[in-house]
Design a protein around this motif. Structure first.
Motif, PDB file in Angstrom:
ATOM      1  N   MET A 215       0.839  -1.204   0.000  1.00 25.17           N
ATOM      2  CA  MET A 215       0.000   0.000   0.000  1.00 25.17           C
ATOM      3  C   MET A 215       0.872   1.253   0.000  1.00 25.17           C
ATOM      4  O   MET A 215       0.595   2.222  -0.715  1.00 25.17           O
TER       5      MET A 215
ATOM      6  N   TYR B 167      -4.842  -6.227  -1.092  1.00 23.62           N
ATOM      7  CA  TYR B 167      -4.538  -5.859   0.299  1.00 23.62           C
ATOM      8  C   TYR B 167      -4.960  -7.085   1.106  1.00 23.62           C
ATOM      9  O   TYR B 167      -6.041  -7.134   1.671  1.00 23.62           O
ATOM     10  N   ARG B 168      -4.069  -8.087   1.093  1.00 26.44           N
ATOM     11  CA  ARG B 168      -4.416  -9.389   1.656  1.00 26.44           C
ATOM     12  C   ARG B 168      -4.525  -9.344   3.175  1.00 26.44           C
ATOM     13  O   ARG B 168      -3.781  -8.623   3.826  1.00 26.44           O
ATOM     14  N   TYR B 169      -5.431 -10.145   3.694  1.00 19.35           N
ATOM     15  CA  TYR B 169      -5.502 -10.332   5.137  1.00 19.35           C
ATOM     16  C   TYR B 169      -4.160 -10.915   5.570  1.00 19.35           C
ATOM     17  O   TYR B 169      -3.625 -11.806   4.897  1.00 19.35           O
ATOM     18  N   ASP B 170      -3.583 -10.417   6.672  1.00 17.05           N
ATOM     19  CA  ASP B 170      -2.196 -10.796   6.932  1.00 17.05           C
ATOM     20  C   ASP B 170      -1.977 -11.719   8.126  1.00 17.05           C
ATOM     21  O   ASP B 170      -0.849 -11.874   8.577  1.00 17.05           O
TER      22      ASP B 170
ATOM     23  N   MET C  71      -8.878   2.956   1.262  1.00 20.08           N
ATOM     24  CA  MET C  71      -7.807   2.138   1.827  1.00 20.08           C
ATOM     25  C   MET C  71      -8.069   1.867   3.309  1.00 20.08           C
ATOM     26  O   MET C  71      -7.886   0.738   3.800  1.00 20.08           O
TER      27      MET C  71
ATOM     28  N   ARG D  52     -10.605  -0.778   3.735  1.00 20.35           N
ATOM     29  CA  ARG D  52     -10.056  -2.123   3.504  1.00 20.35           C
ATOM     30  C   ARG D  52      -9.272  -2.599   4.724  1.00 20.35           C
ATOM     31  O   ARG D  52      -9.342  -3.773   5.103  1.00 20.35           O
ATOM     32  N   GLU D  53      -8.536  -1.681   5.333  1.00 24.40           N
ATOM     33  CA  GLU D  53      -7.800  -2.023   6.554  1.00 24.40           C
ATOM     34  C   GLU D  53      -8.772  -2.420   7.663  1.00 24.40           C
ATOM     35  O   GLU D  53      -8.577  -3.421   8.353  1.00 24.40           O
TER      36      GLU D  53
ATOM     37  N   CYS E  88     -10.351  -5.862   7.127  1.00 27.37           N
ATOM     38  CA  CYS E  88      -9.448  -6.957   7.516  1.00 27.37           C
ATOM     39  C   CYS E  88      -9.446  -7.142   9.033  1.00 27.37           C
ATOM     40  O   CYS E  88      -9.486  -8.270   9.523  1.00 27.37           O
TER      41      CYS E  88
END
Lengths: 318, 318
Positions: A122, A159-162, B122, B125-126, B129
């Motif tokens: 990002m 924006y993958r889940y981490d 953004m 999206r954060e 998650c």
């Protein structure tokens, strides 16, 4: 596991800036001092040094390094000194300017999209917008043609889940979807794209493992059998990057040092971008795969300040 | 241009929290006080109040509001009090749970993707998650089927360049690409998706205008002529949201108040999400389109605390 060695109590950014200024002074440049200072500072310390140097001397540290150094050593020190998201944005932009018909220049974009954290990716996209007056995905969409376009735009936009959350049922069902696309030799299938571009890396690793168990071969091998086009090569690279960044980078490093001549750009990129991330694991992987040490390979293949700088980042040279 | 009215010197978060606690106290709830306080605080002030309330009373302000209020008033106050990215993540998640075969429930996702800033998207999206243990695009990919999937994943994954940079040559060439897809009635064409998902909104507005000038009709009208499927409807909505969020939201508001009954969910969503953004412009647009004021329409269609809260956010009630 990083290889970068940072002193327990590092000098202040002002002291570092003063020493760097002194290293630039006079007729010759003191490369040893530059390596000694910058090669032992982490990203946050380097950021403070860049800022302090600018404040103290009203000149950009990066610009000064550009004018003082040369060759592969210069390229490596500049990439190392840049802010990591800006560095990656710059490398991605340079890759997109390439007129190359192959896919070699796209490697760096796949690496940024598939081997860095969602947060870092990002930050790269933000930096790209600031530096180039357009978005990274916009430039990819304009310069890369189908069927690679959809995949690459999807990968850099992810924006993958981490966190390590894996659903085995999903792994099985998506392994079947990937298998189906491979059997039909339709690798640009929408399912392939969304699975690779949206799932978290832990889930994808489970899906790849599930694929291997059910269908007998590693998925990258079956993709290779679909053909020798760019899409096949890119998909394999994506799978390697997601499945094991350490293995992927040890392959990149191996390719950059074996045979006649050294591919300095790949070598520099792999060392500089991973020294603060997982270069220790990459070294271990390299040793497991090739029964020889990465350090020795690099020492044998490079020379001078460039060698000294890389081995400093590798943590082998104090 | 926001409609929200915030006092020049607002009370401290502690004073606000104390007054809110008092409003919850005893048998009846003092809704007027809740509207008076929360309806005159911006997102950053509300964040401080949530934090301070939690610290002071060891309970969540949102949970307390949930237990004290009811009906549409409750829904509106809760959405307003939440952190905007969390609020949007929650609305998107709720939309994705819908079993509805149509596309009405997808509106909220299109609004978030196409009418908010890249930075806000953004943050959504954060938040998604953190709240749901998977990414927003992952949930969309699983729950929305082609041909909508590729478009929606692309839209929510965008991080558009946010400055007014327009290239007229690009506008002309991409208007032609869109025209081509419309003429072939292939609206799921890869070109359509990447143009709408990667270009900055100023560039897209120029492209739509270029389309109108060259081909005679507004692009949304020509898309409508392609068919009456979900893809056509979604594409029109996307174009409205990008072309003019004010016009789009005045349409949403109009639809929510005309006819018998009121669509409270749409009404609440439009007022709550835009009160701090562009509700003043939406009101102007509403007046231009319908020769009647949005305030009057809402006052005529709602009642009680819900009416008082909405008109407070509309800036018509002090």
């Amino acid at each position: 596991m990083a290889t970068l060695k940072v002193p327990d109590t590092a000098p202040s950014p002002t002291q570092d800036s003063e020493k760097l200024k002194k290293a630039f002074h006079g007729l010759g440049t003191d490369e040893k001092a530059i390596i000694w200072i910058l090669g032992h500072r982490n990203a946050s310390q380097r950021k403070k040094i860049r800022y302090t140097y600018q404040e103290l001397y009203n000149e950009s540290l990066i610009d000064r390094l550009k004018s003082e150094l040369s060759g592969d050593f210069k390229k490596a020190v500049i990439l190392w000194t840049m802010d990591p998201p800006e560095r990656d944005a710059k490398m991605a932009n340079k890759a997109l300017q390439s007129k190359d018909k192959g896919i070699d220049h796209l490697k760096v974009i796949i690496e940024i999209a598939c081997t860095t954290s969602p947060h870092h990716l990002m930050a790269v996209r933000e930096a790209y917008c600031s530096m180039y007056d357009c978005s990274l995905e916009e430039d990819i969409a304009c310069r890369v043609t189908p069927p690679l376009r959809q995949l690459l735009v999807g990968l850099v936009s992810s924006y993958r889940y981490d966190k390590e959350v894996v659903d085995e049922i999903v792994a099985k069902s998506e392994a079947a979807k990937l298998r189906d696309a491979i059997e039909r030799k339709q690798l640009d299938d929408d399912d392939v794209v969304w699975i690779l571009c949206t799932r978290n890396v832990f889930q994808l690793r489970a899906t790849f493992e599930c694929y291997r168990q059910i269908y007998g071969n590693p998925i990258d091998q079956d993709i290779k059998c679909c053909g020798t086009g760019n899409l096949e090569s890119v998909l394999q690279m994506v799978i390697w990057c997601i499945d094991s960044p350490e293995k992927y980078f040890s392959k990149v490093l191996r390719a950059s040092v074996v045979g006649l001549g050294t591919e300095e750009d790949s070598l520099t990129r792999a060392i500089v971008t991973r020294a603060e991330v997982d270069l220790m694991k990459i070294k271990e992987e390299y040793f497991n795969m090739h029964k020889t040490s990465l350090d020795d390979a690099i020492v044998g293949d490079t020379s001078g300040d460039y060698k000294d700088f890389l081995t400093t980042l590798l943590g082998t040279r104090l």
